[in-house]
Design an enzyme around this catalytic site. Structure first.
Site, PDB file in Angstrom:
ATOM      1  N   LYS A   1      13.164 -15.331 -84.540  1.00  0.00           N
ATOM      2  CA  LYS A   1      13.038 -14.357 -83.461  1.00  0.00           C
ATOM      3  C   LYS A   1      14.306 -14.401 -82.626  1.00  0.00           C
ATOM      4  CE  LYS A   1      10.310 -13.052 -79.461  1.00  0.00           C
ATOM      5  NZ  LYS A   1       9.070 -13.241 -78.709  1.00  0.00           N
TER       6      LYS A   1
ATOM      7  N   LYS B   1      11.988 -11.000 -86.473  1.00  0.00           N
ATOM      8  CA  LYS B   1      11.878 -10.057 -85.361  1.00  0.00           C
ATOM      9  C   LYS B   1      13.164 -10.014 -84.565  1.00  0.00           C
ATOM     10  CE  LYS B   1       9.352  -9.519 -81.127  1.00  0.00           C
ATOM     11  NZ  LYS B   1       8.551 -10.148 -80.154  1.00  0.00           N
TER      12      LYS B   1
HETATM   13  C1  PBG Z   1       6.792 -12.629 -76.310  1.00  0.00           C
HETATM   14  C2  PBG Z   1       6.951 -11.373 -77.103  1.00  0.00           C
HETATM   15  C3  PBG Z   1       7.899 -10.365 -76.904  1.00  0.00           C
HETATM   16  C4  PBG Z   1       7.639  -9.378 -77.867  1.00  0.00           C
HETATM   17  C5  PBG Z   1       6.563  -9.806 -78.610  1.00  0.00           C
HETATM   18  N1  PBG Z   1       6.157 -11.044 -78.143  1.00  0.00           N
HETATM   19  C6  PBG Z   1       8.928 -10.227 -75.850  1.00  0.00           C
HETATM   20  C7  PBG Z   1      10.076 -11.152 -75.798  1.00  0.00           C
HETATM   21  O1  PBG Z   1      10.189 -12.093 -76.583  1.00  0.00           O
HETATM   22  O2  PBG Z   1      10.912 -10.947 -74.915  1.00  0.00           O
HETATM   23  C8  PBG Z   1       8.427  -8.119 -78.042  1.00  0.00           C
HETATM   24  C9  PBG Z   1       7.760  -7.031 -78.843  1.00  0.00           C
HETATM   25  C10 PBG Z   1       8.427  -5.718 -78.770  1.00  0.00           C
HETATM   26  O3  PBG Z   1       9.516  -5.561 -78.164  1.00  0.00           O
HETATM   27  O4  PBG Z   1       7.863  -4.774 -79.323  1.00  0.00           O
HETATM   28  N2  PBG Z   1       5.433 -12.809 -75.935  1.00  0.00           N
END
Ligand code: PBG
Length: 328
Positions: free
Chosen positions: A197, A249
Site C-alpha cells: 500500500k 493499492k
Molecule cells: C485506511 C484506508 C485508506 C483507503 C482505504 N483504507 C486511506 C489511506 O490510507 O489514506 C483509501 C481508499 C480510497 O482512496 O479509495 N483506512
C-alpha cells in the site's frame, strides 16, 4: 509491395471472434464494493469529490449491500465514519460503535449470500487521523498500534465479519491479528492484507468520504511510490504471517507492482481501484471527455489483466449490472 506474413487482425474481425480469443475475463463475482456508513445519519449524505458515492445511514447501508448482492458482486468492504474521535481510536474497538454495529447489520442482511469484509485500521477513529496511536514525539507507534488492532479484529469478528482487512501498514499486523483471531476462537475469519500500500495522492477523495482529520501524510508507514522491490518484501512478510489474500493499492499507477505480486503470491491477489482513480474518470465523463462505461470497463479489465483476481471498486454494483447485460 511486400504483403504481411502474419495478420493478427484476423482475430479481431468480429465481436464474436474477439470474445472467443479474449485473454482476460471480468465477472461480477470478482468485484468488491467498498461502502461507507456514518454514525447518526438518517439519510445518505453525498460525497462531493466522489459523485455517485455516499456515506450511508445504517438503513441505506443494508439496502446498498442487498443491491450489490443482487447485482452479483463478490463481496462488500465496510468503512465506518464515527461522530466522535479520540487519540487512541477507541471507536474502532467498541462493539457498540458504528463500524461494528454496521458489520452486524450487513451480515444479518446478506451475510449468507456474499463475503462481508471490514477495514481494520484506526484512521477513521483517531482525532489526529493517523492509522495508529502516536508516541510522545508524534510518530506513529507501531507496536502500541498492534495491540489496538488485535482488539479491533476481535470486535469485528464478534460482529460476524468474514474477512478483516488491515490497511494500516504497521509492521507485523497480519501476524498479530491472526494470533488474536485464533486465540479468540475465530479461526475461520480470513485476513485480506493490504500488503503493498503506497502513500498516494489518489486517496484524496477518500479523505472526504470518511471525514478525515489527517494533517500531513502517511509516508512513515505507507510505501514510497518509487519502490517496487519493497512491495515483494511486504507481500512475502504478510504471506509468512498468514495472510489469506494480499492486496496492492492503488491499482492503476501500480500495475507493474500488481503483476509482480501476482507472480509471487500463492494466495489470491486483490487490487484497490481507489477513490482518486474513480473520481478522475467520473469528472472526465461528466465533462464529456470520455465515454464513462467504456472507460470503467477498460480500467477494470486492465487491473484484471495485470494479475488481480479481485478488484475493489466503487463501480462494483453498476459494472456488475453492465457485465451481466453484456454476457447474459
Ligand atoms: C485506511 C484506508 C485508506 C483507503 C482505504 N483504507 C486511506 C489511506 O490510507 O489514506 C483509501 C481508499 C480510497 O482512496 O479509495 N483506512
Amino acid at each position: 509491395m511486400r504483403t504481411p506474413s502474419a495478420r493478427p487482425r484476423r482475430l479481431r474481425t468480429t465481436s464474436a471472434m474477439r470474445r472467443l480469443v479474449a485473454e482476460t475475463s471480468l465477472s461480477p463475482r470478482q468485484l468488491v464494493l467498498p461502502l461507507f456508513v456514518a454514525e447518526g445519519l438518517s439519510e445518505p449524505r453525498h460525497i462531493r469529490s466522489m459523485p455517485g458515492v455516499v456515506q450511508h445511514s445504517r438503513d441505506s447501508l443494508r439496502a446498498a449491500a442487498a443491491e450489490a448482492v443482487e447485482a452479483g458482486v463478490g463481496g462488500v468492504m465496510l468503512f465506518g465514519v464515527p461522530q466522535h474521535r479520540d487519540a487512541r481510536g477507541s471507536g474502532g474497538l467498541d462493539p457498540e460503535a458504528i463500524l461494528n454495529v454496521a458489520i452486524g447489520d450487513v451480515v444479518a442482511e446478506v451475510g449468507d449470500d456474499t463475503v462481508v469484509m471490514s477495514d481494520l485500521c484506526l484512521d477513521e477513529f483517531t482525532d489526529h487521523g493517523h492509522c495508529g496511536v502516536l508516541s510522545d514525539d508524534g510518530t506513529v507507534d507501531n507496536d502500541a498500534t498492534l495491540e489496538q488492532y488485535a482488539v479491533m479484529a476481535l470486535a469485528q469478528a464478534a460482529a460476524g465479519v468474514h474477512v478483516v482487512a488491515p490497511s494500516g501498514m504497521m509492521d507485523g499486523q497480519v501476524g498479530v491479528i491472526r494470533e488474536a483471531l485464533d486465540t479468540g476462537g475465530y479461526r475461520d475469519v480470513a485476513i485480506l492484507a493490504y500488503s503493498a500500500k503506497y502513500a498516494s495522492a489518489f486517496y484524496g477523495p477518500f479523505r472526504e468520504a470518511v471525514s478525515s482529520t489527517l494533517q500531513g501524510d502517511r509516508r512513515t508507514y505507507q510505501q514510497d511510490p518509487a519502490n517496487r522491490r519493497e512491495a515483494r518484501r511486504e507481500v512475502s512478510l504478510d504471506l509468512a504471517e498468514g495472510a489469506d489474500l494480499v492486496m496492492v493499492k492503488p491499482a492503476l499507477g501500480y500495475l507493474d507492482v500488481l503483476s509482480e505480486v501476482a507472480a509471487l503470491s500463492d494466495v489470491p491477489v486483490a487490487a484497490y481501484n481507489v477513490s482518486g482513480e474513480y473520481s478522475m474518470i467520473e469528472a472526465a465523463a461528466a465533462a464529456g471527455y470520455l465515454d464513462r462505461e467504456t472507460a470503467v470497463l477498460e480500467v477494470l479489465t486492465s487491473i484484471r489483466r495485470a494479475g488481480a483476481d479481485i478488484v475493489l471498486t466503487y463501480w462494483a454494483s453498476e459494472a456488475a449490472g453492465w457485465l451481466s447485460a453484456l454476457a447474459p
